[in-house]
Scaffold this active site. Structure first.
Site, PDB file in Angstrom:
ATOM      1  N   ASP A  90      41.083  -9.525   6.135  1.00 46.61           N
ATOM      2  CA  ASP A  90      40.948  -9.637   7.121  1.00 46.61           C
ATOM      3  C   ASP A  90      42.682  -8.847   7.613  1.00 46.61           C
ATOM      4  O   ASP A  90      43.236  -9.912   7.228  1.00 46.61           O
ATOM      5  CB  ASP A  90      40.047 -10.342   7.443  1.00 46.61           C
ATOM      6  CG  ASP A  90      39.734 -10.584   9.032  1.00 46.61           C
ATOM      7  OD1 ASP A  90      38.815  -8.759   9.004  1.00 46.61           O
ATOM      8  OD2 ASP A  90      39.822 -11.281   9.869  1.00 46.61           O
ATOM      9  N   SER A  91      42.339  -8.804   8.882  1.00 42.68           N
ATOM     10  CA  SER A  91      43.373  -9.211  10.009  1.00 42.68           C
ATOM     11  C   SER A  91      43.649 -10.830  10.198  1.00 42.68           C
ATOM     12  O   SER A  91      44.933 -11.102  10.588  1.00 42.68           O
ATOM     13  CB  SER A  91      43.401  -8.461  11.461  1.00 42.68           C
ATOM     14  OG  SER A  91      42.309  -8.644  11.523  1.00 42.68           O
ATOM     15  N   CYS A 103      37.875  -6.325   7.532  1.00 41.56           N
ATOM     16  CA  CYS A 103      38.213  -6.225   8.518  1.00 41.56           C
ATOM     17  C   CYS A 103      37.410  -4.779   9.415  1.00 41.56           C
ATOM     18  O   CYS A 103      37.436  -3.914   8.342  1.00 41.56           O
ATOM     19  CB  CYS A 103      39.732  -6.338   9.056  1.00 41.56           C
ATOM     20  SG  CYS A 103      40.227  -5.346  10.783  1.00 41.56           S
ATOM     21  N   GLU A 156      37.457 -17.139  18.653  1.00 40.67           N
ATOM     22  CA  GLU A 156      38.206 -18.043  17.969  1.00 40.67           C
ATOM     23  C   GLU A 156      38.590 -19.617  18.586  1.00 40.67           C
ATOM     24  O   GLU A 156      38.842 -20.566  18.265  1.00 40.67           O
ATOM     25  CB  GLU A 156      39.465 -17.979  17.886  1.00 40.67           C
ATOM     26  CG  GLU A 156      39.320 -16.419  17.745  1.00 40.67           C
ATOM     27  CD  GLU A 156      40.763 -15.871  16.716  1.00 40.67           C
ATOM     28  OE1 GLU A 156      41.568 -16.403  17.264  1.00 40.67           O
ATOM     29  OE2 GLU A 156      40.568 -14.806  15.777  1.00 40.67           O
ATOM     30  N   CYS A 212      32.411  -6.701  14.417  1.00 41.22           N
ATOM     31  CA  CYS A 212      33.142  -7.310  14.255  1.00 41.22           C
ATOM     32  C   CYS A 212      33.264  -8.406  13.649  1.00 41.22           C
ATOM     33  O   CYS A 212      32.059  -9.182  13.630  1.00 41.22           O
ATOM     34  CB  CYS A 212      33.986  -7.325  15.643  1.00 41.22           C
ATOM     35  SG  CYS A 212      35.365  -8.980  15.881  1.00 41.22           S
ATOM     36  N   HIS A 271      34.027 -11.487  13.888  1.00 37.68           N
ATOM     37  CA  HIS A 271      33.538 -12.684  15.083  1.00 37.68           C
ATOM     38  C   HIS A 271      32.446 -12.519  15.290  1.00 37.68           C
ATOM     39  O   HIS A 271      32.074 -13.701  16.126  1.00 37.68           O
ATOM     40  CB  HIS A 271      34.799 -12.258  15.902  1.00 37.68           C
ATOM     41  CG  HIS A 271      36.329 -12.909  15.506  1.00 37.68           C
ATOM     42  ND1 HIS A 271      37.261 -12.062  14.569  1.00 37.68           N
ATOM     43  CD2 HIS A 271      36.896 -13.550  16.231  1.00 37.68           C
ATOM     44  CE1 HIS A 271      38.325 -12.496  14.046  1.00 37.68           C
ATOM     45  NE2 HIS A 271      38.254 -13.263  14.755  1.00 37.68           N
TER      46      HIS A 271
END
Lengths: 276, 276
Positions: free
Chosen positions: A18-19, A81, A161, A198, A200
């Site tokens: 993943d990034s 990702c 985040e 995504c 997240h």
């Protein structure tokens, strides 16, 4: 997907790329589905985010990250990702020949098509994923009558985040991004399925659900990808299943913020710094 | 600052370097102060954000970006990125000898010390800037009795890039980050000066002011830096003052999102893609 590779016997670890830390939601789902497997996770934290970068750059980064994981002896690569899944799978498969490479877009699209009765499907993703239209293509390939409405939700990434999953800021952002899907006359009838496109976004699932209401299905691509991977092969039980994390920058932050995404504590001493 | 360099005569363009589009707020302020000067702006969009990366990585990126600008013949370098200003100035000055290198932290700290009566100064910045304590050090060097309270506000960056300067999400985020500075008994008496210590934050100045109230000074480090640079030298009028933009990725997005920060239209055809 099940036809793409023959049923495999794995004893090598599963590579997850993943990034950054977001893919730890995919790792958490994989561990849940395959508790006997070992994993090597690489978060390319020095070059995140991928979501706002050009396809050429994302492909270059993905190839380098995959090389680092192949050097660690992985038997399968999960591209956690969404942005990289959307643009880099063909290049990765070409470069690494025999290595099975699984992205998160195809399983997410498959689950969305299965969940939606009306075929009106909303995709929440990063700018890069929306621009690349990968979910749209994957959904329409399975269900040509589907109508896909994609919304870029970059602020959700920062909220996840920051650990703001369930506060006034998260609610206001969910209202701004998601409510128009259900209020805009151009989108009548409203979608009956929302893809969290995504890594997240599963953390914001609760506030998104408050806007969508209970009748709208939410597809979490982390979970659907983990189930697809688990179905691909038979994992031999390792004596001690192990999770090893690599990051290209910021070990301390990776462990601190990553714990939210993994849903478990992460010791910075268990995260290895690598230079790609 | 005024003593650091002798008064210079400039006809070379001024180089401005940032991790992305945020530094265009500094470029806008520089153009306002020095309408006769030409500028070369470099946004390192392939590797943003710097705010969450380690000091070593930020120094490496800053040196490469500065090299690219020096190759374009700049006569002075403005480091518009707060994170890079906080950690990379000594390395840049060492590497580029005679080239004057100006960061945004020192002018911001100077203005904060001048604005604050009580010496209680709040600094809003990225995680990297807060962790590096550069504003704290720069303020205390000028005013040893000052009390500096630093708050990392990473969500503000995403809001500024999304163009959410003045909506419910921006208000909720400002409330979450800024209100505790004025409500927390540990911060009594409340600060009388707030430093907008990230290039993105001037865009959220309005909603931040709503929380602080009119008696609290806001220091915009873009403006204070531009004034410092203008005082440094005498810019010879170029026949046609020119602004040239370089970006390491995503020309189209650079122009679209950058226009918000520059406060003026930006044509993607006027942005040059460079590979560092």
């Amino acid at each position: 997907l099940s036809g793409s590779y023959r049923k495999l016997q794995f004893d090598a670890p599963v590579g997850v790329f993943d990034s950054g830390v977001g893919g730890l939601t995919v790792l958490a789902a994989l561990r849940h589905e395959m508790p006997q497997a070992s994993f090597v996770y690489l978060g390319d934290t020095a070059r995140l985010p991928y979501g706002t970068k050009s396809p050429e750059t994302v492909v270059r980064y993905a190839l380098r990250a995959a090389e680092a994981l192949v050097e660690r002896g992985i038997g399968l690569l999960v591209v956690a990702c969404n942005t990289a899944s959307a643009v880099a799978l063909p290049s990765l498969r070409q470069r690494f020949g025999d290595l099975p490479v699984i992205g998160v877009v195809e399983p997410g699209a498959e689950a969305a098509c299965a969940s939606s009765a009306s075929g009106r499907i909303a995709v929440l993703a990063t700018e890069g994923t929306v621009r690349g239209k990968a979910y749209e293509r994957a959904i329409l390939a399975r269900r040509p009558d589907a109508q896909v409405i994609s919304v870029a939700c970059p602020v959700f990434v920062a909220l996840a985040e920051e650990g703001w999953h369930d506060n006034a800021v998260a609610r206001a952002a969910a209202l701004a991004y998601v409510a128009p899907l259900f209020a805009d006359p151009r989108h009548r009838p409203a979608p009956d399925c929302v893809v969290l496109g995504c890594t997240h976004f599963p953390l914001l699932s609760g506030v998104i659900a408050e806007i969508c209401g209970p009748s709208v299905a939410r597809v979490d691509s982390a979970q659907t990808t983990a189930r697809s991977v688990a179905r691909l092969g038979e994992w031999r039980a390792a004596a001690a299943p192990r999770v090893h994390c690599l990051a290209t920058d910021g070990i301390e932050r990776f462990a601190r913020v990553g714990a939210r995404f993994l849903g478990a504590a992460l010791d910075p001493r268990d995260v290895e710094l690598v230079d790609l």
